[in-house]
Design an enzyme around this catalytic site. Structure first.
Site, PDB file in Angstrom:
ATOM      1  N   PHE A   1       0.844  -1.194   0.000  1.00  0.00           N
ATOM      2  CA  PHE A   1       0.000   0.000   0.000  1.00  0.00           C
ATOM      3  C   PHE A   1       0.885   1.252   0.000  1.00  0.00           C
ATOM      4  CE2 PHE A   1      -2.908   3.138   1.854  1.00  0.00           C
ATOM      5  CZ  PHE A   1      -4.012   2.952   1.026  1.00  0.00           C
TER       6      PHE A   1
ATOM      7  N   ARG B   1     -12.752  -4.211  -6.797  1.00  0.00           N
ATOM      8  CA  ARG B   1     -12.667  -5.075  -5.619  1.00  0.00           C
ATOM      9  C   ARG B   1     -14.074  -5.353  -5.102  1.00  0.00           C
ATOM     10  NH1 ARG B   1      -8.411  -2.555  -1.402  1.00  0.00           N
ATOM     11  NH2 ARG B   1     -10.169  -1.137  -1.194  1.00  0.00           N
TER      12      ARG B   1
ATOM     13  N   ASP C   1       1.357  -5.317   8.352  1.00  0.00           N
ATOM     14  CA  ASP C   1       0.219  -4.412   8.172  1.00  0.00           C
ATOM     15  C   ASP C   1      -1.025  -5.295   8.118  1.00  0.00           C
ATOM     16  OD1 ASP C   1      -1.872  -2.898   7.065  1.00  0.00           O
ATOM     17  OD2 ASP C   1      -0.506  -1.609   5.951  1.00  0.00           O
TER      18      ASP C   1
ATOM     19  N   TYR D   1     -11.434   0.789  10.581  1.00  0.00           N
ATOM     20  CA  TYR D   1     -12.634   1.219   9.849  1.00  0.00           C
ATOM     21  C   TYR D   1     -13.046   0.262   8.746  1.00  0.00           C
ATOM     22  CZ  TYR D   1      -8.681   3.447   7.415  1.00  0.00           C
ATOM     23  OH  TYR D   1      -7.464   3.703   6.828  1.00  0.00           O
ATOM     24  N   LYS D   2     -12.300  -0.829   8.561  1.00  0.00           N
ATOM     25  CA  LYS D   2     -12.682  -1.828   7.563  1.00  0.00           C
ATOM     26  C   LYS D   2     -13.527  -2.906   8.231  1.00  0.00           C
ATOM     27  CE  LYS D   2      -8.352  -0.960   5.031  1.00  0.00           C
ATOM     28  NZ  LYS D   2      -8.875   0.031   4.096  1.00  0.00           N
TER      29      LYS D   2
END
Length: 421
Positions: A141, A392, A218, A243-244
């Protein structure tokens, strides 16, 4: 084949997929949790839970109660009564429910970026004399890569770039080929944010330790959806967002894990008053805390820690192992549906086909997917687009049904046909 024949075949495939999805939902032991999430009017399929999880239905009341009581009535007394300990208590809970981490090693604090910087910088300035290399992959990322470049510039370290297979991600052999007596830190993502490839955390960590280096993971795309055992697998440090799959809301604070053996040894660079050994001494010099509180800096974002607690309640009840089982069922179904209705239109599978090495999302590719995503969003079908041509399908198991998954894939087919037709 005539147009009518194509239409009949498509209709038959649609019915078959939807019937299968209904049967899977009927047998789903976690289906009882679907109603725990707030409804989104006009949304026919939400396939972006791997980017921003849906709010739990009772979050508005939790927020209102906090404003009325904890803050509104107790005022500053709530710091002594509960808020001072919240970053560590909530961290311990995340560790227990999602990470396989014993108490005292996880804390909720800053953003993902800040926590990655703190740990990466601490590792590069640690006691590993003569170790000056930081290993990271070229497809990680952007935040991870950008921070690695910045930390390398600050410390004089050299970056060793891995270039793994773009679908299957970093393998044990890839890491074994580059680590050496010069390696200080290896920093990788547990689940690839693009393809969803699931790295062998246990195997890679062991290879890194064999080379005498530290391992940082991560966990942004795995915490809450993929079981892991940070303690048992010897992980040194890790960072993840909330927040995922932990549904903490936009901008909710991240968490950091630092193995107990490294606490009081590694020293993070942002020396705020909250990480001082005696937080209220207001002394002339900084003396860091010797426990997990050493990773804090400034005043914790208490309000932003509220929403994730509702999701942790659900996750603890369901268990992350059961969530993983449903995740595999959802993503396997998405792959099957893509094979049946999207592959004939030239759509490519950009995720591992084997669910055992795939995280919680499936990525598919087509040159027209940027425009297709805009069409889908306008119609209330919400996946997300990743450059250059990937969609996605993020399937958050506690809030997503099998029917919703198939509905989304069929909508991708319809929108794609409208663009290429």
């Amino acid at each position: 084949m005539t147009t009518d024949a194509v239409s009949r075949t498509a209709g038959s495939s649609d019915d078959s997929l939807l019937d299968l999805a209904r049967a899977l939902d009927a047998a789903d032991p976690l289906a009882v949790h679907l109603d725990a999430f707030a409804e989104a009017p006009g949304v026919g399929a939400y396939l972006d839970g791997n980017s921003l999880g849906r709010p739990v239905r009772d979050v508005p009341e939790r927020l209102a109660s906090f404003a009325r009581e904890d803050w509104g009535t107790r005022l500053i007394r709530s710091w002594d009564e509960q808020w001072m300990a919240l970053p560590m208590e909530l961290g311990d809970r995340i560790g227990r429910v999602a990470l396989g981490a014993a108490p005292g090693q996880t804390v909720v604090a800053d953003s993902t970026s800040v926590l990655i910087y703190k740990l990466m910088r601490a590792a590069l300035a640690g006691p590993a004399t003569g170790r000056t290399e930081l290993v990271i992959e070229t497809g990680n990322f952007p935040t991870d890569r950008f921070l690695a470049e910045g930390v390398a510039a600050e410390t004089g370290a050299t970056i060793r770039w891995l270039e793994p297979d773009p679908v299957h991600g970093v393998q044990v052999a890839d890491v074994a080929a580059v680590v050496s007596e010069r390696t200080a830190l290896v920093s990788l993502s547990h689940v690839d944010y693009r393809s969803g490839a699931l790295a062998d955390m246990r195997g890679i960590t062991a290879i890194v330790h064999d080379a005498g280096a530290l391992m940082m993971w991560d966990l942004c795309h795995s915490a809450g959806v993929v079981p892991m055992q940070l303690d048992a697998w010897g992980v040194d440090m890790a960072v993840g967002c909330t927040y995922k799959y932990l549904n903490g809301g936009p901008g909710s604070p991240a968490f950091a894990y630092l193995r107990s053996a490294h606490q009081g040894v590694l020293r993070q660079p942002i020396q705020g008053w909250w990480s001082a050994a005696d937080i209220f001494a207001m002394g002339p010099e900084y003396v860091p805390a010797g426990d997990i509180r050493q990773l804090l800096s400034g005043t914790p974002p208490v309000t932003s820690m509220l929403a994730m607690q509702a999701m942790l309640d659900l996750l603890e009840e369901a268990t992350v192992d059961a969530v993983r089982d449903k995740s595999l069922s959802l993503t396997d179904l998405a792959v099957r549906a893509s094979d049946e209705v999207l592959a004939p239109l030239g759509v490519r599978l950009l995720s591992p086909r084997d669910g055992a090495v795939r995280g919680g999302h499936v990525t598919i590719g087509h040159p027209d997917f940027r425009a297709v995503t805009q069409t889908l969003w306008a119609a209330g079908i919400i996946p997300d687009f990743r450059f250059p041509d990937g969609i996605r399908l993020g399937l958050s198991p506690l809030s997503t049904s099998h029917v919703e998954t198939v509905t989304g894939v069929l909508a991708v087919r319809d929108a794609l046909e409208s663009h290429v037709g």
